[in-house]
Design an enzyme around this catalytic site. Sequence first.
Site, PDB file in Angstrom:
ATOM      1  N   GLY A 154       9.858   6.217  -4.048  1.00  0.00           N
ATOM      2  CA  GLY A 154       8.453   6.482  -3.787  1.00  0.00           C
ATOM      3  C   GLY A 154       8.171   6.251  -2.318  1.00  0.00           C
ATOM      4  N   ILE A 156       7.532   3.432  -0.548  1.00  0.00           N
ATOM      5  CA  ILE A 156       8.274   2.340   0.095  1.00  0.00           C
ATOM      6  C   ILE A 156       9.752   2.677   0.177  1.00  0.00           C
ATOM      7  CG2 ILE A 156       8.922  -0.091  -0.086  1.00  0.00           C
ATOM      8  CD1 ILE A 156       6.214  -0.562  -1.504  1.00  0.00           C
ATOM      9  N   ARG A 177      12.713   9.534 -11.426  1.00  0.00           N
ATOM     10  CA  ARG A 177      12.297  10.374 -12.551  1.00  0.00           C
ATOM     11  C   ARG A 177      12.029  11.803 -12.099  1.00  0.00           C
ATOM     12  NH1 ARG A 177       7.470   6.757 -14.849  1.00  0.00           N
ATOM     13  NH2 ARG A 177       7.208   6.570 -12.598  1.00  0.00           N
ATOM     14  N   THR A 178      11.580  11.963 -10.862  1.00  0.00           N
ATOM     15  CA  THR A 178      11.267  13.290 -10.329  1.00  0.00           C
ATOM     16  C   THR A 178      12.013  13.528  -9.028  1.00  0.00           C
ATOM     17  OG1 THR A 178       9.335  12.407  -9.153  1.00  0.00           O
ATOM     18  CG2 THR A 178       8.967  13.289 -11.373  1.00  0.00           C
ATOM     19  N   THR A 235      13.100  -5.596  -3.668  1.00  0.00           N
ATOM     20  CA  THR A 235      11.784  -5.967  -3.147  1.00  0.00           C
ATOM     21  C   THR A 235      10.689  -5.426  -4.061  1.00  0.00           C
ATOM     22  OG1 THR A 235      11.767  -3.987  -1.726  1.00  0.00           O
ATOM     23  CG2 THR A 235      12.538  -6.054  -0.733  1.00  0.00           C
ATOM     24  N   SER A 236      11.059  -5.061  -5.294  1.00  0.00           N
ATOM     25  CA  SER A 236      10.082  -4.466  -6.222  1.00  0.00           C
ATOM     26  C   SER A 236       9.453  -5.535  -7.106  1.00  0.00           C
ATOM     27  CB  SER A 236      10.749  -3.367  -7.055  1.00  0.00           C
ATOM     28  OG  SER A 236      11.875  -3.865  -7.765  1.00  0.00           O
ATOM     29  N   ARG A 237      10.126  -5.874  -8.192  1.00  0.00           N
ATOM     30  CA  ARG A 237       9.700  -6.953  -9.083  1.00  0.00           C
ATOM     31  C   ARG A 237      10.935  -7.701  -9.563  1.00  0.00           C
ATOM     32  NH1 ARG A 237       5.439  -6.254  -7.208  1.00  0.00           N
ATOM     33  NH2 ARG A 237       3.405  -5.955  -8.214  1.00  0.00           N
ATOM     34  N   GLU A 266       9.233 -16.464 -10.761  1.00  0.00           N
ATOM     35  CA  GLU A 266       8.639 -16.815  -9.479  1.00  0.00           C
ATOM     36  C   GLU A 266       7.609 -17.904  -9.709  1.00  0.00           C
ATOM     37  OE1 GLU A 266       7.045 -13.478  -7.350  1.00  0.00           O
ATOM     38  OE2 GLU A 266       8.968 -12.459  -7.217  1.00  0.00           O
ATOM     39  N   HIS A 285       8.646 -13.537  -1.831  1.00  0.00           N
ATOM     40  CA  HIS A 285       7.725 -12.446  -2.168  1.00  0.00           C
ATOM     41  C   HIS A 285       6.715 -12.232  -1.028  1.00  0.00           C
ATOM     42  CE1 HIS A 285       6.021 -10.150  -5.865  1.00  0.00           C
ATOM     43  NE2 HIS A 285       5.860  -9.454  -4.750  1.00  0.00           N
ATOM     44  N   ILE A 286       7.254 -11.923   0.142  1.00  0.00           N
ATOM     45  CA  ILE A 286       6.414 -11.752   1.335  1.00  0.00           C
ATOM     46  C   ILE A 286       6.442 -10.305   1.834  1.00  0.00           C
ATOM     47  CG2 ILE A 286       6.566 -14.146   2.090  1.00  0.00           C
ATOM     48  CD1 ILE A 286       8.746 -13.228   4.101  1.00  0.00           C
ATOM     49  N   GLY A 287       6.785  -9.369   0.950  1.00  0.00           N
ATOM     50  CA  GLY A 287       6.880  -7.973   1.364  1.00  0.00           C
ATOM     51  C   GLY A 287       5.633  -7.443   2.035  1.00  0.00           C
TER      52      GLY A 287
END
Length: 321
Positions: A154, A156, A177-178, A235-237, A266, A285-287
């Site tokens: 996407g 990012i 997916r696409t 860096t997603s989840r 977390e 988690h400082i993205g």
Amino acid sequence: MKVLVPLNIPDAGIELMKKAGLEVTKWTEDLPMTNQQLNQATKQHDALLSTGNYSIDEAFIKDNRHLKIISQFAVGYDNIDLKTATELGIPVANAPNAMTDATADIAFALLLAVSRKMCYMHKKIDKGEWSHFRPQAHLGIELKNKTVGIFGLGRIGLEFAKRCKGAYGMKILYCNRTDNDKAEKELGATKVSFEDLLKYSDIISAHCALTEETTHKFDMSAFNSMKESAIFINTSRGPVHHEMDLINALKTKHIWGAGLDVTDPEPMKSNNPLLTMENVAVTPHIGSATVEARNRMSIYAASNIIALYKGEKIPYQVHTS
């Protein structure tokens, strides 16, 4: 219209809401509200500017069905029960693209840190263990002309891919997916299956949303299918990777290294083995943690509420598929 902001977010969006005539209650304590405090406070407000700290689950939403909108101070909204909100006619909105560059930068920084063992070497200096020159100790790996695999290409993921291509001439593979026509045209990116992403990538970076399909997508089976020289970046989840499987994969050298801005759970405990591994870099988690990104997040989240208040189209409303 009364708006509850249950975390001490930047004032950029707060001031916009006040100028628009909204009455804003902002939580200014360092620690988040308890669930009970949040529930009680929400009952006194018409809109909730939520954050990922809180579980806006089915029970919470049904108990606060009076809400006119839930606007998330983030791009991700996996903490919100979208199905229940939709059933009750409560629009849910987020703040997309506010932290795209900031998060892509963190992913790229983690890649550099892992490839040269920067965090581990910093700790050795801190412990007084920097002594003599050792030609074959703590060797890193170079990134030039490597193949990077993006899981979830996407906004990012695309910016991260641009950094990899521009700085090191990397070949870009992606699993999505696409189709991403822009990435294919501008970066020569190639869409591949998940299996081929694992097989052919020197670096794999996760930039996907957290869903049932992506939860623990990177488990032992996935790590076993990666190159032994591969670096895994997330860096997603946190739950996109299975943390114990990642630890085992690193211990058994099924992969070379890992860089994480998200963990599961977390916050990460201080005795987590990942924190002492030579080829691992972890950030808390400082993205999105730049002045610019957090201000944009505040403004975007606020603009959703202002639009609803004015009877206008909510700019960043999330829709179910």
